[in-house]
Design a protein around this motif. Structure first.
Motif, short mmCIF file in Angstrom:
data_model
loop_
_atom_site.label_atom_id
_atom_site.label_comp_id
_atom_site.label_asym_id
_atom_site.label_seq_id
_atom_site.Cartn_x
_atom_site.Cartn_y
_atom_site.Cartn_z
N ARG A 203 1.25 -1.04 -0.41
CA ARG A 203 -0.28 -0.01 0.22
C ARG A 203 0.86 1.14 0.09
O ARG A 203 1.61 1.49 0.92
CB ARG A 203 -0.98 0.09 1.56
CG ARG A 203 -1.67 -0.90 1.44
CD ARG A 203 -3.12 -0.89 2.58
NE ARG A 203 -3.55 -0.30 2.95
CZ ARG A 203 -4.02 0.26 3.23
NH1 ARG A 203 -4.22 -1.01 4.39
NH2 ARG A 203 -4.68 1.19 3.92
N VAL A 204 0.60 2.03 -0.87
CA VAL A 204 1.35 3.39 -0.98
C VAL A 204 1.23 3.92 -1.39
O VAL A 204 -0.16 4.89 -2.03
CB VAL A 204 2.04 3.03 -2.28
CG1 VAL A 204 3.02 4.54 -2.73
CG2 VAL A 204 3.25 2.10 -2.56
N VAL A 205 1.69 5.89 -0.55
CA VAL A 205 0.56 6.99 -0.53
C VAL A 205 1.26 7.65 -0.83
O VAL A 205 2.73 7.64 -0.44
CB VAL A 205 0.43 7.39 0.96
CG1 VAL A 205 -0.54 8.77 0.95
CG2 VAL A 205 -0.52 6.52 1.41
N VAL A 206 1.07 8.47 -2.40
CA VAL A 206 1.99 9.56 -2.97
C VAL A 206 0.93 11.13 -2.69
O VAL A 206 0.04 10.69 -2.84
CB VAL A 206 1.59 9.28 -4.44
CG1 VAL A 206 3.01 10.41 -5.30
CG2 VAL A 206 2.33 7.42 -4.68
N THR A 207 1.96 12.08 -1.76
CA THR A 207 1.37 13.24 -1.88
C THR A 207 1.86 13.96 -3.37
O THR A 207 2.83 13.99 -3.52
CB THR A 207 1.69 14.60 -0.35
OG1 THR A 207 3.51 14.61 -1.14
CG2 THR A 207 1.97 13.05 0.40
N ALA A 208 1.06 15.31 -3.62
CA ALA A 208 1.23 15.59 -4.99
C ALA A 208 1.68 16.94 -4.71
O ALA A 208 0.15 17.83 -4.26
CB ALA A 208 1.48 15.47 -6.71
N GLY A 209 1.66 17.45 -6.05
CA GLY A 209 1.44 19.68 -6.62
C GLY A 209 1.73 19.97 -5.55
O GLY A 209 2.12 19.78 -4.57
N ALA B 238 -0.66 1.60 5.31
CA ALA B 238 0.49 1.92 4.35
C ALA B 238 1.91 1.20 4.69
O ALA B 238 2.68 1.42 5.30
CB ALA B 238 0.66 3.68 3.72
N ASP B 239 2.68 1.22 3.63
CA ASP B 239 3.87 0.10 3.46
C ASP B 239 4.78 1.37 3.61
O ASP B 239 6.11 1.45 3.31
CB ASP B 239 4.27 -1.23 2.22
CG ASP B 239 3.01 -2.06 3.10
OD1 ASP B 239 3.41 -2.72 4.21
OD2 ASP B 239 2.20 -1.88 1.98
N VAL B 240 4.64 2.45 2.02
CA VAL B 240 5.27 3.29 1.69
C VAL B 240 4.45 5.29 1.95
O VAL B 240 3.42 5.16 1.08
CB VAL B 240 5.89 2.85 0.41
CG1 VAL B 240 7.03 4.21 -0.37
CG2 VAL B 240 5.91 1.55 0.20
N LEU B 241 4.95 5.79 1.86
CA LEU B 241 4.99 7.41 2.03
C LEU B 241 5.73 7.65 0.63
O LEU B 241 7.03 7.65 1.38
CB LEU B 241 4.99 8.07 3.10
CG LEU B 241 4.92 9.11 2.53
CD1 LEU B 241 3.56 9.73 1.79
CD2 LEU B 241 4.52 10.55 4.48
N ILE B 242 5.40 8.58 -0.65
CA ILE B 242 6.60 8.75 -1.22
C ILE B 242 5.78 10.29 -1.33
O ILE B 242 4.68 10.74 -1.84
CB ILE B 242 6.48 8.15 -2.25
CG1 ILE B 242 6.29 6.90 -2.64
CG2 ILE B 242 7.42 8.89 -3.49
CD1 ILE B 242 6.24 6.90 -3.89
N ALA C 15 7.32 14.13 10.24
CA ALA C 15 6.14 13.65 11.27
C ALA C 15 5.80 12.48 11.07
O ALA C 15 5.74 11.53 11.65
CB ALA C 15 4.51 14.52 10.99
N ALA C 16 5.49 12.21 9.65
CA ALA C 16 5.67 10.24 9.17
C ALA C 16 6.37 9.65 9.52
O ALA C 16 6.45 8.95 9.95
CB ALA C 16 4.94 10.37 7.94
N ALA C 17 7.68 10.28 9.37
CA ALA C 17 8.90 9.48 9.07
C ALA C 17 8.99 9.38 11.39
O ALA C 17 9.79 8.45 11.37
CB ALA C 17 10.14 10.12 8.59
N ALA D 196 9.19 1.49 13.89
CA ALA D 196 9.11 0.44 13.21
C ALA D 196 9.57 -0.46 12.10
O ALA D 196 10.07 -1.89 12.70
CB ALA D 196 7.43 -0.57 14.06
N GLY D 197 9.99 0.92 11.41
CA GLY D 197 10.46 0.08 9.93
C GLY D 197 9.11 -0.35 8.97
O GLY D 197 9.60 -1.69 8.70
N GLN D 198 7.64 0.05 9.24
CA GLN D 198 6.66 -0.63 8.83
C GLN D 198 6.52 0.54 8.11
O GLN D 198 5.26 -0.23 6.98
CB GLN D 198 5.75 -0.88 9.75
CG GLN D 198 5.71 -2.26 10.95
CD GLN D 198 4.72 -2.32 11.74
OE1 GLN D 198 4.34 -1.19 12.41
NE2 GLN D 198 4.70 -3.28 12.56
N LEU D 199 6.58 1.51 8.10
CA LEU D 199 5.91 2.43 6.60
C LEU D 199 7.52 3.08 6.58
O LEU D 199 8.44 3.73 7.30
CB LEU D 199 5.76 3.87 7.46
CG LEU D 199 5.34 4.68 6.48
CD1 LEU D 199 4.06 4.71 5.52
CD2 LEU D 199 4.49 5.92 7.16
#
Ligand code: CTP
Ligand code: CA
Length: 230
Positions: A14-20, A92-96, A136-138, A145-148
């Motif tokens: 599950r990937v979350v992307v912020t854009a713009g 989520a597994d990844v935030l970009i 904040a997410a990091a 815990a290495g999950q995100l």
């Protein structure tokens, strides 16, 4: 056809992307924003989807079509982006974080259109700093815990490598992508310097600018390679 030919490096993720950009209102007709086109973030969302991920794209005000199969949440301000991130990041597994979040917002938003007062002087605008959504997410328990896995971007106008390395440390993210050259906003091609614990990777190799679509695919593969195995 493209999906069938793309290695499913993010299958089941599950990937979350912020854009713009974000838009920070000053009064009902005015605001503070920036020149981010959203193209890179949208290309990343598309590439992640093609690589098999379930993708949520949190987009500031841009007029771009939603990539096929991507869940899109439209926001205006940094605070709205923060609110949209909270539920999206659960599980989520990844935030970009490709968004160019406005660094400041008006300390108070005028309820009515501000008028010239006849003095010839500008209004006494005051700004306050927006929260750092990526940092904040990091710092969140799941990231710790290495999950995100959190990925940041940096747009610098000078001294890219030094600024980007410092920014990676300051934000506490494992991977930071630095935009080569100050003039990438709005363009269709780009090149990136990827900075992680191990060092610096050129994307593409040799830094010949590539289309944002192509670059997004390369970036998604680099991220997939760095994810902890499940
Ligand atoms: N970012 C964020 N929230 C903010 C500011 C930035 O999440 N309020 C994210 C961006 O999405 C990007 C990264 O942080 O992934 C770096 O953004 P950048 O503007 O380059 O860094 P800043 O920390 O704002 O530093 P400065 O603009 O002063 O260089
Ligand atoms: Ca900034």
């Amino acid at each position: 056809v493209i999906a069938a030919l793309t290695p499913q490096t993010l299958a089941g993720r599950r990937v979350v992307v912020t854009a713009g950009p974000t838009f920070e209102a000053i009064d009902p007709v005015r605001g503070l924003t920036n020149r981010s086109s959203g193209k890179m973030g949208f290309a990343i969302a598309r590439a992640a989807r093609l690589a098999g991920a379930q993708v949520t794209l949190i987009a500031g005000p841009v007029h771009l079509p939603t990539p096929h199969g991507v869940a899109r949440v439209d926001v205006e301000s940094a605070l709205q982006m923060q609110a949209a991130l909270q539920p999206a990041l659960q599980g989520a597994d990844v935030l970009i974080a490709a968004a160019a979040v406005a660094d400041w917002r008006a300390a108070e938003v005028a309820a009515q259109k501000m008028k010239k007062d006849g003095s010839g002087l500008p209004p006494p605008l005051r700004f306050v700093e927006n929260p750092d959504l990526l940092a904040a997410a990091a710092r969140s328990p799941r990231a710790q815990a290495g999950q995100l896995y959190c990925v940041g971007f940096a747009a610098e106008s000078e001294n890219l490598l030094a600024h980007a390395q410092a920014k990676r440390q300051r934000k506490g993210v494992p991977l930071l992508a630095g935009n080569i050259g100050p003039a990438t906003f709005g363009r269709d091609d780009n090149a990136l310097l990827l900075i992680d614990e191990a060092g610096v990777t050129e994307l593409p190799a040799g830094l010949q600018p590539a289309s944002k679509r192509q670059l997004a695919r390369l970036l998604v593969d680099e991220i997939a390679r760095r994810l902890p195995r499940r």
